[in-house]
Design an enzyme around this catalytic site. Structure first.
Site, short mmCIF file in Angstrom:
data_model
loop_
_atom_site.label_atom_id
_atom_site.label_comp_id
_atom_site.label_asym_id
_atom_site.label_seq_id
_atom_site.Cartn_x
_atom_site.Cartn_y
_atom_site.Cartn_z
N ARG A 154 0.87 2.09 2.61
CA ARG A 154 1.22 1.85 4.02
C ARG A 154 1.65 0.41 4.23
O ARG A 154 1.43 -0.18 5.29
CB ARG A 154 0.06 2.20 4.93
CG ARG A 154 -1.21 1.46 4.62
CD ARG A 154 -2.10 1.53 5.80
NE ARG A 154 -3.45 1.18 5.44
CZ ARG A 154 -4.45 1.24 6.27
NH1 ARG A 154 -4.24 1.64 7.50
NH2 ARG A 154 -5.64 0.89 5.90
N ARG A 192 -0.71 -7.91 -7.23
CA ARG A 192 -2.16 -7.83 -7.41
C ARG A 192 -2.52 -7.63 -8.88
O ARG A 192 -1.64 -7.32 -9.68
CB ARG A 192 -2.69 -6.59 -6.65
CG ARG A 192 -2.37 -6.60 -5.18
CD ARG A 192 -1.62 -5.33 -4.80
NE ARG A 192 -1.07 -5.45 -3.44
CZ ARG A 192 -1.77 -5.26 -2.35
NH1 ARG A 192 -3.03 -4.87 -2.44
NH2 ARG A 192 -1.24 -5.43 -1.18
N ASP A 233 -6.95 -3.58 -7.11
CA ASP A 233 -5.68 -3.55 -6.36
C ASP A 233 -5.77 -4.44 -5.12
O ASP A 233 -4.78 -4.63 -4.43
CB ASP A 233 -5.33 -2.12 -5.94
CG ASP A 233 -6.48 -1.42 -5.23
OD1 ASP A 233 -7.58 -1.37 -5.80
OD2 ASP A 233 -6.29 -0.95 -4.09
N ASN A 234 -6.95 -4.99 -4.85
CA ASN A 234 -7.11 -5.85 -3.69
C ASN A 234 -7.36 -7.30 -4.10
O ASN A 234 -7.85 -8.10 -3.30
CB ASN A 234 -8.25 -5.35 -2.80
CG ASN A 234 -7.88 -4.06 -2.08
OD1 ASN A 234 -6.71 -3.74 -1.92
ND2 ASN A 234 -8.87 -3.31 -1.66
N ASP A 274 -5.88 -8.00 1.84
CA ASP A 274 -6.36 -6.68 2.25
C ASP A 274 -7.67 -6.74 3.01
O ASP A 274 -8.74 -6.48 2.48
CB ASP A 274 -6.46 -5.72 1.06
CG ASP A 274 -5.11 -5.08 0.78
OD1 ASP A 274 -4.11 -5.51 1.40
OD2 ASP A 274 -5.05 -4.17 -0.05
P1 AMP Z 1 -7.28 -0.18 0.28
O1 AMP Z 1 -8.52 -0.07 -0.56
O2 AMP Z 1 -7.52 -0.04 1.75
O3 AMP Z 1 -6.54 -1.44 -0.02
O4 AMP Z 1 -6.33 1.05 -0.06
C1 AMP Z 1 -6.23 1.62 -1.34
C2 AMP Z 1 -4.95 2.40 -1.47
O5 AMP Z 1 -4.83 3.38 -0.46
C3 AMP Z 1 -3.69 1.55 -1.40
O6 AMP Z 1 -2.79 2.08 -2.31
C4 AMP Z 1 -3.23 1.77 0.02
O7 AMP Z 1 -1.86 1.58 0.17
C5 AMP Z 1 -3.63 3.23 0.26
N1 AMP Z 1 -3.85 3.52 1.68
C6 AMP Z 1 -4.87 3.11 2.46
N2 AMP Z 1 -4.73 3.58 3.71
C7 AMP Z 1 -3.59 4.32 3.74
C8 AMP Z 1 -2.89 5.07 4.73
N3 AMP Z 1 -3.33 5.18 5.98
N4 AMP Z 1 -1.73 5.66 4.37
C9 AMP Z 1 -1.26 5.57 3.12
N5 AMP Z 1 -1.88 4.90 2.14
C10 AMP Z 1 -3.01 4.28 2.44
MG MG Z 2 -5.34 -2.46 -0.79
#
Ligand code: AMP
Ligand code: MG
Length: 522
Positions: free
Chosen positions: A105, A201, A271-272, A281
């Site tokens: 996103r 990242r 990834d963060n 993030d």
């Molecule tokens: P995060 O741990 O929040 O950084 O997210 C982990 C993964 O999930 C990353 O690849 C984000 O892009 C994906 N992600 C989190 N929320 C969404 C969303 N609402 N729509 C699409 N991908 C998401």
């Molecule tokens: Mg992330």
């Protein structure tokens, strides 16, 4: 001064790295490419909530045509014909390899030059990309306010971070089940434009190594060094090792900052973690109130508390080990990588000790045993002292006696009077040692106070503060967003008119969703 909405495009990542040839936007595994085409969804009725004046000032930018800018920063129009895209990466989530993740996103809408350096403008929450997996690609106002305010707050605290340029309501509804308990709700959609020199990242490297795509890995590493670590010179095994060493150092310094200000990231998956050593993030992050090394705000992590405050230094090392594994194919020797990882432990301990001594106003950190600091941490925890308030109050311009020190403890505790009294004797003994160190240093009290106030912030974005701003903004009133933004521009200053924010967490916030508990649902 340059007009932000008319900044010329200066492509770097998108020009030099590999684009996925598939142009259509559907969820898929993307091989042999660093990024894929992705275009933001038209927002229904974009409405600006906030634009970071401090960002504009730092980068000498003006806003000419505001409505054009809002269209650009909400994804309604392209940024001067730039072909927007989403980045491919993988990652270890909660200790397990999760395969391809990628910008699910986030969409990079422009590559420009700011203050003579390449920068990427990235929209978070502007719609699905090939990396969205089963999710929708959008974000809600609640989490966007948290990301926006905290990015800028961190910057002004002197902690490396991605910046936030704008916060815009999309005018669309987004469905979220905040506590994942079968109660989905429609929430206001929002888009944050965040900016960094790079959004690469640790997981950006891991994905290629996991797939045996060595050439793509090498391209990405060479690109990162050339643009972001250019002082290291041209690609070679030695340069790759130097690169790794510097990422280790930056990550260590970042975590020392987090521990200094009481920040808990909440989701330190690989990834963060930014290759630049920036905070990136902002999800279910939180700020320590009562000093508790076991605390995490992330309800998704309550079982193991993998990402709790006190574990952040070790988790950073764990993540750096994954990065070492990802770089291994280019180095093909374990030992030098391991040596660098081993140095992290030693350097972290030294740096952390020095930082804690500084918080106490002590320069002569070499003279002070680690155990003196550990004891302080134990007592802070046992007495449930508010970390920010305790350190700020001992930074006052006055010579501390045990009486005045005890008054600070009484003012910062979340314990009741009787429970606190049981700790008085041990505090008295600790204070005796502290005041001996202070006397040995002979620093004039005024000077010490001034120095301490530069490392002990008066104002941080307490979880309940962000929640108050969210509650108001969800009703259409952005005054608190404005007020907190202003407050956090100068977190180290004394500001009598803002004194109400220098206060312990109110009781109502103790177990409230959004204050002490946050999920990944955003
Ligand atoms: P995060 O741990 O929040 O950084 O997210 C982990 C993964 O999930 C990353 O690849 C984000 O892009 C994906 N992600 C989190 N929320 C969404 C969303 N609402 N729509 C699409 N991908 C998401
Ligand atoms: Mg992330």
């Amino acid at each position: 001064m340059q007009d932000l909405s008319n900044l010329p495009i200066r492509p770097y990542f998108s020009k030099e790295l590999l684009k996925d040839p598939e142009e259509k936007n559907f969820t898929r595994q993307v091989h042999n490419a660093h990024y894929s085409s992705a275009v933001p969804v038209q927002p229904k009725k974009p409405e600006l909530v906030h634009l970071s004046s401090s960002f504009l000032k730092d980068f000498n930018l003006t806003v000419g045509d505001k409505s054009k800018l809002i269209r650009q920063l909400s994804g309604a129009t392209s940024f001067n014909d730039f072909e927007s895209y989403a980045m491919c990466y993988g990652g270890h989530q909660f200790g397990h390899w999760a395969g391809q993740l990628g910008d699910g996103r986030a969409i990079n809408i422009a590559e420009v030059e700011l203050n003579g350096k390449p920068h990427t403008l990235q929209l978070k929450g502007a719609g699905p990309t090939p990396y969205s997996r089963r999710a929708d690609g959008f974000a809600v106002l609640r989490s966007s306010i948290r990301e926006y305010l905290c990015s800028e707050a961190m910057h002004h605290l002197g902690v490396p971070t991605t910046r936030a340029l704008s916060l815009i309501k999309s005018g669309d509804w987004v469905t979220r089940d905040i506590l994942y308990n079968g109660n989905p709700k429609d929430e206001l959609g929002a888009i944050v434009c965040r900016v960094s020199e790079s959004f690469i990242r640790f997981g950006s490297f891991e994905i290629f190594t996991s797939r045996g795509e060595k050439e793509e890995l090498k391209q990405l590493v060479d690109f990162t060094i050339q643009h972001h670590y250019s002082h290291l010179g041209s690609p070679s095994k030695a340069t790759y090792l130097q690169f790794f060493k510097e990422v280790v150092t930056r990550t260590k310094d970042l975590v020392i900052h987090w521990q200094r200000v009481g920040f808990v990231h909440g989701v330190m998956n690989t990834d963060n973690l930014s290759i630049l050593g920036q905070t990136i993030d902002y999800g279910p992050y939180g700020w320590l109130e009562n000093y508790d090394p076991h605390w995490t705000p992330n309800t998704t992590d309550l079982q193991n508390k993998r990402y709790r405050f006190g574990k952040q230094p070790n988790i950073a090392l764990w993540n750096l080990t994954q990065l070492a594994n990802a770089l291994y194919p280019l180095i093909e020797e374990v030992e030098p990588l391991q040596t660098i990882l081993n140095e992290y432990k030693r350097d972290f301990s030294l740096g952390y000790h020095k930082m804690m001594c500084k918080k106490l106003g002590l320069d002569l950190h070499e003279m002070i045993e680690g155990e003196f600091v550990t004891q302080l941490e134990d007592y802070l925890e046992a007495s449930q002292l508010d970390m920010t308030i305790f350190f700020r109050l001992i930074s006052r311009n006055e010579t501390l006696s045990f009486e005045s020190f005890w008054a600070v403890i009484e003012e910062s505790t979340y314990l009741d009077e009787r429970a606190l009294l049981k700790q008085k004797v041990q505090w008295e003994r600790w204070f005796e040692r502290y005041s001996t160190f202070l006397t040995t240093e002979k620093m004039p009290v005024e000077q010490r106070s001034a120095k301490m106030k530069l490392v002990n912030p008066k104002y941080v974005l307490r979880n309940y503060m962000a929640q108050l701003a969210i509650d108001e903004a969800e009703k259409g009133n952005n005054n608190l967003v404005d007020e907190l933004y202003e407050l956090l521009l100068k977190p180290y200053d004394e500001r009598p008119e803002m004194e109400k924010w220098f206060a312990k967490r109110p009781d109502w916030a103790m177990n409230k969703v959004g204050c002490s508990m946050l999920s990944c649902s955003s």
